[in-house]
Design a protein around this motif. Structure first.
Motif, short mmCIF file in Angstrom:
data_model
loop_
_atom_site.label_atom_id
_atom_site.label_comp_id
_atom_site.label_asym_id
_atom_site.label_seq_id
_atom_site.Cartn_x
_atom_site.Cartn_y
_atom_site.Cartn_z
N VAL A 175 -7.29 45.59 18.24
CA VAL A 175 -4.93 45.98 19.08
C VAL A 175 -4.30 44.65 18.75
N PRO A 176 -2.55 44.96 18.08
CA PRO A 176 -1.73 44.54 17.85
C PRO A 176 -0.75 44.06 19.16
N TYR A 177 -0.38 43.30 19.30
CA TYR A 177 0.61 42.63 20.93
C TYR A 177 1.84 42.00 20.44
N PRO A 178 2.80 43.26 20.04
CA PRO A 178 3.52 42.52 19.14
C PRO A 178 4.27 41.27 20.19
N VAL A 179 4.91 40.18 20.08
CA VAL A 179 5.00 39.28 20.91
C VAL A 179 6.91 40.10 21.17
N PRO A 180 7.20 39.77 22.85
CA PRO A 180 8.02 40.42 23.77
C PRO A 180 9.34 40.23 22.45
N LEU A 181 10.13 41.63 22.37
CA LEU A 181 10.69 41.73 21.84
C LEU A 181 12.18 41.38 22.78
N LYS A 182 13.10 41.28 21.87
CA LYS A 182 14.26 41.06 22.25
C LYS A 182 15.32 41.68 23.22
N ASN A 183 15.57 43.18 21.76
CA ASN A 183 16.40 44.49 22.39
C ASN A 183 15.35 44.95 21.71
N LYS B 44 6.84 53.33 13.03
CA LYS B 44 6.05 53.26 11.76
C LYS B 44 5.18 52.69 11.66
N GLU B 45 5.68 51.45 11.18
CA GLU B 45 4.55 49.95 10.59
C GLU B 45 3.18 50.05 11.21
N LEU B 46 3.79 50.03 12.99
CA LEU B 46 2.43 49.93 13.86
C LEU B 46 1.09 50.66 13.78
N GLY C 31 -2.28 52.72 13.26
CA GLY C 31 -2.87 54.10 13.97
C GLY C 31 -2.71 54.11 15.21
N GLY C 32 -2.78 55.27 15.81
CA GLY C 32 -2.64 55.45 17.28
C GLY C 32 -1.06 56.34 16.95
N LYS C 33 -0.88 56.55 17.95
CA LYS C 33 1.18 56.89 18.15
C LYS C 33 1.19 55.71 18.64
N TRP C 34 2.71 54.47 17.93
CA TRP C 34 3.23 54.12 18.46
C TRP C 34 5.54 54.40 19.00
N ASN C 35 5.95 54.15 20.08
CA ASN C 35 6.82 54.21 20.34
C ASN C 35 8.18 53.46 21.19
N SER D 158 1.80 42.39 26.50
CA SER D 158 1.76 41.96 25.04
C SER D 158 2.60 40.08 25.96
N GLU D 159 3.43 40.46 26.79
CA GLU D 159 4.02 39.21 27.49
C GLU D 159 2.56 38.02 27.86
N GLU D 160 1.37 38.57 28.70
CA GLU D 160 0.14 37.41 28.40
C GLU D 160 -0.17 37.37 27.91
N VAL D 161 -0.71 38.27 26.83
CA VAL D 161 -1.29 37.49 25.29
C VAL D 161 -0.36 36.75 24.46
N TYR D 162 0.97 37.03 24.67
CA TYR D 162 1.65 36.36 24.28
C TYR D 162 2.04 34.75 25.01
N SER D 163 1.67 34.55 26.33
CA SER D 163 1.67 33.49 27.00
C SER D 163 0.76 32.60 26.39
N ASN D 164 -0.73 33.35 26.76
CA ASN D 164 -1.93 32.50 26.82
C ASN D 164 -1.96 31.64 25.11
N TRP D 165 -1.50 32.69 23.83
CA TRP D 165 -0.88 32.27 22.60
C TRP D 165 -0.10 30.86 22.16
N LEU D 166 1.19 30.92 23.50
CA LEU D 166 1.59 29.79 23.31
C LEU D 166 1.38 28.82 24.01
#
Length: 260
Positions: A197-205, A223-225, A230-234, A245-253
């Motif tokens: 499962v992909p979790y984009p690093v939090p986006l600025k905008n 579209k890339e995701l 797979g699945g529907k991304w928007n 995503s913020e939680e996953v990124y915080s743990n990664w950091l």
């Protein structure tokens, strides 16, 4: 002049070129093989003639070869890491050893890239060819030296402005630098994958991410995701899962800052 293109001008220059003894020896050996009808051994000497000639007449030839090799190794070890994770699991000793090797290789590549950039500046596609230039980019992209990445960002920005490097490379490096420094990314190029499962690093905008990517010649993030996972991304789905995503990124950091 792109590496590997032996143009007419090279042959014009040959007449006035002062050969090294090494190049003369290679030429004599290859010529004698041909004269004597020994066509098989000449094939082992011709690459040496070419390499020696290019080294003496193209100041970027050797460094381009080196960067191409570094590019292959950079990508190969990452494929090996993915293969190891798939076959042995991320918690295995096999994965740990391959990851440790990759980290060491990245540090070695960073040191060499620093020397190359200090000597030549940011090497363009025109100077060293597409593969070597991409090799330089990948080394910087995968470096954990934030100060080095920061210096390279401006060099790469100027190279893109001068049409000597590709826009997507700048986008990736902007996001990687932000990711490594606890900041939100701009272009959505960085993702952390957990159990497929992909979790984009939090986006600025997030509402402008696709328009910003378009300026860099990149397709829609959603579209890339969808194509990659797979699945529907928007935008709605991203906003609904942004806290995760913020939680996953915080743990990664936290984890990655501890090992640097």
């Amino acid at each position: 002049m792109k590496k590997g293109l032996v143009s007419l001008i090279f042959f014009i220059i040959v007449a006035s070129t002062i050969y090294s003894q090494t190049l003369k020896n290679y030429c004599d050996t290859a010529r004698n093989y041909i004269i004597d009808g020994k066509t098989t051994p000449v094939l082992s000497v011709l690459p040496k003639v070419y390499g020696s000639f290019m080294t003496e007449n193209d100041k970027f030839f050797k460094v381009a070869e080196e960067l191409e090799t570094m590019r292959v190794n950079d990508q190969a070890v990452r494929f090996l890491l993915m293969d190891t994770q798939k076959r042995f699991g991320k918690e295995s000793s096999e994965y740990e050893k391959v990851h440790k090797y990759m980290t060491g290789l990245d540090k070695e590549n960073t040191l060499r890239a620093k020397n190359i950039i200090e000597q030549y500046g940011w090497l363009s596609k025109e100077a060293v060819g597409d593969d070597a230039e991409e090799g330089l980019f990948l080394i910087v992209q995968h470096s954990v030296d934030s100060a080095f990445q920061s210096r390279c960002l401006e060099k790469l920005r100027q190279a893109v402005k001068d049409d000597e490097s590709l826009k997507w490379q700048y986008a990736f490096l902007v996001d990687r630098f932000a990711m490594n420094n606890g900041e939100r990314q701009v272009y959505g190029t960085q993702k952390i994958e957990i159990d497929g499962v992909p979790y984009p690093v939090p986006l600025k905008n997030p509402r402008r991410v696709d328009s910003l990517r378009k300026k860099m010649g990149m397709e829609s993030l959603w579209k890339e995701l969808q194509e990659d996972y797979g699945g529907k991304w928007n935008l709605k789905k991203y906003l609904e899962s942004e806290s995760k995503s913020e939680e996953v990124y915080s743990n990664w950091l936290k984890k990655n800052r501890n090992v640097r």
